[in-house]
Design an enzyme around this catalytic site. Sequence first.
Site, PDB file in Angstrom:
ATOM      1  N   SER A  27       0.825  -1.220   0.000  1.00 42.73           N
ATOM      2  CA  SER A  27       0.000   0.000   0.000  1.00 42.73           C
ATOM      3  C   SER A  27       0.854   1.263   0.000  1.00 42.73           C
ATOM      4  CB  SER A  27      -0.932   0.010   1.217  1.00 42.73           C
ATOM      5  OG  SER A  27      -0.187  -0.182   2.401  1.00 42.73           O
ATOM      6  N   ASN A 114      -1.578  -2.696  13.220  1.00 40.16           N
ATOM      7  CA  ASN A 114      -3.028  -2.492  13.275  1.00 40.16           C
ATOM      8  C   ASN A 114      -3.414  -1.259  14.093  1.00 40.16           C
ATOM      9  OD1 ASN A 114      -2.837  -4.850  11.899  1.00 40.16           O
ATOM     10  ND2 ASN A 114      -3.837  -6.136  13.443  1.00 40.16           N
ATOM     11  N   HIS A 160     -39.536  24.020  -8.553  1.00 38.74           N
ATOM     12  CA  HIS A 160     -39.700  23.219  -9.784  1.00 38.74           C
ATOM     13  C   HIS A 160     -39.034  23.909 -10.971  1.00 38.74           C
ATOM     14  CE1 HIS A 160     -42.954  21.186  -7.496  1.00 38.74           C
ATOM     15  NE2 HIS A 160     -43.163  22.426  -7.068  1.00 38.74           N
ATOM     16  N   SER A 281     -14.380  27.149 -26.599  1.00 36.45           N
ATOM     17  CA  SER A 281     -14.607  25.934 -27.367  1.00 36.45           C
ATOM     18  C   SER A 281     -13.550  25.823 -28.453  1.00 36.45           C
ATOM     19  CB  SER A 281     -16.000  25.996 -28.001  1.00 36.45           C
ATOM     20  OG  SER A 281     -16.048  25.200 -29.166  1.00 36.45           O
ATOM     21  N   LYS A 287     -17.752  30.970 -27.548  1.00 36.04           N
ATOM     22  CA  LYS A 287     -18.176  30.319 -26.317  1.00 36.04           C
ATOM     23  C   LYS A 287     -17.475  30.804 -25.056  1.00 36.04           C
ATOM     24  CE  LYS A 287     -20.423  26.717 -26.166  1.00 36.04           C
ATOM     25  NZ  LYS A 287     -21.769  26.553 -25.643  1.00 36.04           N
ATOM     26  N   GLU A 294     -19.067  22.969 -13.794  1.00 37.96           N
ATOM     27  CA  GLU A 294     -19.546  21.661 -14.260  1.00 37.96           C
ATOM     28  C   GLU A 294     -18.731  20.539 -13.624  1.00 37.96           C
ATOM     29  OE1 GLU A 294     -21.208  22.135 -18.695  1.00 37.96           O
ATOM     30  OE2 GLU A 294     -19.184  22.889 -18.457  1.00 37.96           O
ATOM     31  N   TYR A 321      -8.963  -6.709  13.317  1.00 36.82           N
ATOM     32  CA  TYR A 321      -8.396  -6.145  12.086  1.00 36.82           C
ATOM     33  C   TYR A 321      -8.464  -7.139  10.945  1.00 36.82           C
ATOM     34  CZ  TYR A 321      -5.194  -4.256   8.661  1.00 36.82           C
ATOM     35  OH  TYR A 321      -4.655  -3.777   7.486  1.00 36.82           O
ATOM     36  N   LYS A 329      -7.880   3.724   2.923  1.00 35.47           N
ATOM     37  CA  LYS A 329      -7.106   4.920   2.579  1.00 35.47           C
ATOM     38  C   LYS A 329      -7.357   5.389   1.152  1.00 35.47           C
ATOM     39  CE  LYS A 329      -3.790   2.722   4.536  1.00 35.47           C
ATOM     40  NZ  LYS A 329      -4.666   2.025   5.516  1.00 35.47           N
TER      41      LYS A 329
HETATM   42  N1  ARG Z   1      -0.950  -1.458   5.523  1.00 33.18           N
HETATM   43  C1  ARG Z   1      -1.893  -1.941   6.509  1.00 33.18           C
HETATM   44  C2  ARG Z   1      -3.138  -1.055   6.488  1.00 33.18           C
HETATM   45  O1  ARG Z   1      -3.068  -0.037   5.927  1.00 33.18           O
HETATM   46  C3  ARG Z   1      -1.282  -1.914   7.867  1.00 33.18           C
HETATM   47  C4  ARG Z   1      -1.717  -3.016   8.757  1.00 33.18           C
HETATM   48  C5  ARG Z   1      -1.352  -4.345   8.252  1.00 33.18           C
HETATM   49  N2  ARG Z   1      -1.430  -5.288   9.269  1.00 33.18           N
HETATM   50  C6  ARG Z   1      -1.282  -6.563   9.077  1.00 33.18           C
HETATM   51  N3  ARG Z   1      -1.318  -7.332  10.073  1.00 33.18           N
HETATM   52  N4  ARG Z   1      -1.142  -7.066   7.885  1.00 33.18           N
HETATM   53  O2  ARG Z   1      -4.165  -1.391   7.035  1.00 33.18           O
END
Ligand code: ARG
Length: 463
Positions: A27, A114, A160, A281, A287, A294, A321, A329
């Site tokens: 990530s 976590n 309306h 345009s 235009k 928009e 978790y 995210k």
């Molecule tokens: N990159 C993970 C997240 O954003 C962090 C936690 C990952 N924990 C794990 N035990 N794999 O949630």
Amino acid sequence: MPKGNQRSWEKRLQKGPDRNMLDFVQSLDIDWQLYPYDITGSIAHARMLANKGLIPKAAFNAIRKGLLQIERQIRSGRFTFDKTLEDIHMAIEAALVRRIGRAGLMLHTARSRNDQVATDIRLWMKDRIHQVQQQIVNLQKGLVKLASGYIDQVMPAYTHLQRAQPVSIAAYILSHVEPLERDHIRMGNCMAMVDCSPLGCGAVAGSTLPIDCQMTAKELGFAHLCRNSIDAVADRDFAAEFIFDCAMIGLHLSRLATDWIIFSSTEFGFIRIDDAFCTSSSMMPQKRNPDALELVRAKAASLYGALVAILSVLRSLPSGYNRDLQEDKVHIFSAAQTTEACLDMTAQVVAATRFQPDRIAAGLDDGFLDATALAEYLVGKGIPFRRAHGIVGSLVADCDRQRLRLRDLPLGRLRRYCRKIDKDVYKVLGAANVARSYRSFGAAGTKQAAQMVAYWTKVLQAR
Ligand code: ARG
């Protein structure tokens, strides 16, 4: 024998991770943005560990120094992100160990990614909420400033999308300040949900080590502590709420955008948006298109998308978790970014827009905007409203056939519809007269608009 897994946190696994799998689960692409919060959180955590005698003081000093150096490195773009480290938490920890050695290995005591990621997101979100609230206030100020120039000028209000009743242009503009005020309050309410520290909740059950969660919460500026570790690592209610609040902002901005797109058309000619905020345009040389508005309107759709996405990620997850939560995210970041961009653009368009009261006035007496006021005039003469409504309805129908306005009718003609009508009727006929005649609280007349411009000016000055 295959080579064993080199990643220190994965000795349990007999082999290193599959490359494609790693690329899929990482990530860093997205969560690198959390780095300032991750570092602040880690410093608070390490200070607490040292304070409780769980790591040596010297280790804390080395950790703190190392983390601050890494922060500078990332900020200046000199940090290389190694995606095989999966996320920002591991990337920073690995860099720290590389930099300071043994002391770095102590940082993750009594902590899991976590609770770490939950802490980081909450810290990030607190900043975003403040930012969005400031931008809301900025837009409100722009609208109030615009409104202050048009208190006595009149325009039609629509229901309306048909002409309904005459209103002060300022009252119309202020009608966009109110929803933004609710957005501001909603973001404040969201803050109450966000402002809880999950740090110390570990992977799911806390720690057997004598850590001090109060201490880290205090250093990080959290108002409260999460009371249940199992819930704390799973809870993303605040994230869904934040995105909902963003979606409402998007909805409100889209209403303003649509109004103004219509108002800027030649058919309406109610407003003129400065050239700097129009596009032209590639084919039609004449235009002036309101593309910025928009796109503000269209981007609200992505906010709804993010809301549905986060709710769907959270739906049916088991307790504790789950890696699904990493996807949060994607949606909270994009929602914040879109919301901030749209608030900013709208504020700029507002500052660059002028109403055209003369053009509005030219058509103001078309469409019988004064019909309701005439019915209320009859109520004042003792006629039951339902009957007054019928009288004016017939009058309007006749005038419409003969292309006349109510105020063009001589008294004698008016009295044919109702004998109670007097010459004082001409004070409530005509849109401009009506806009001056409203008496109820919250009405969109010129008197109320003057009061409300003063009210908002005062309220917003204090922010
Ligand atoms: N990159 C993970 C997240 O954003 C962090 C936690 C990952 N924990 C794990 N035990 N794999 O949630």
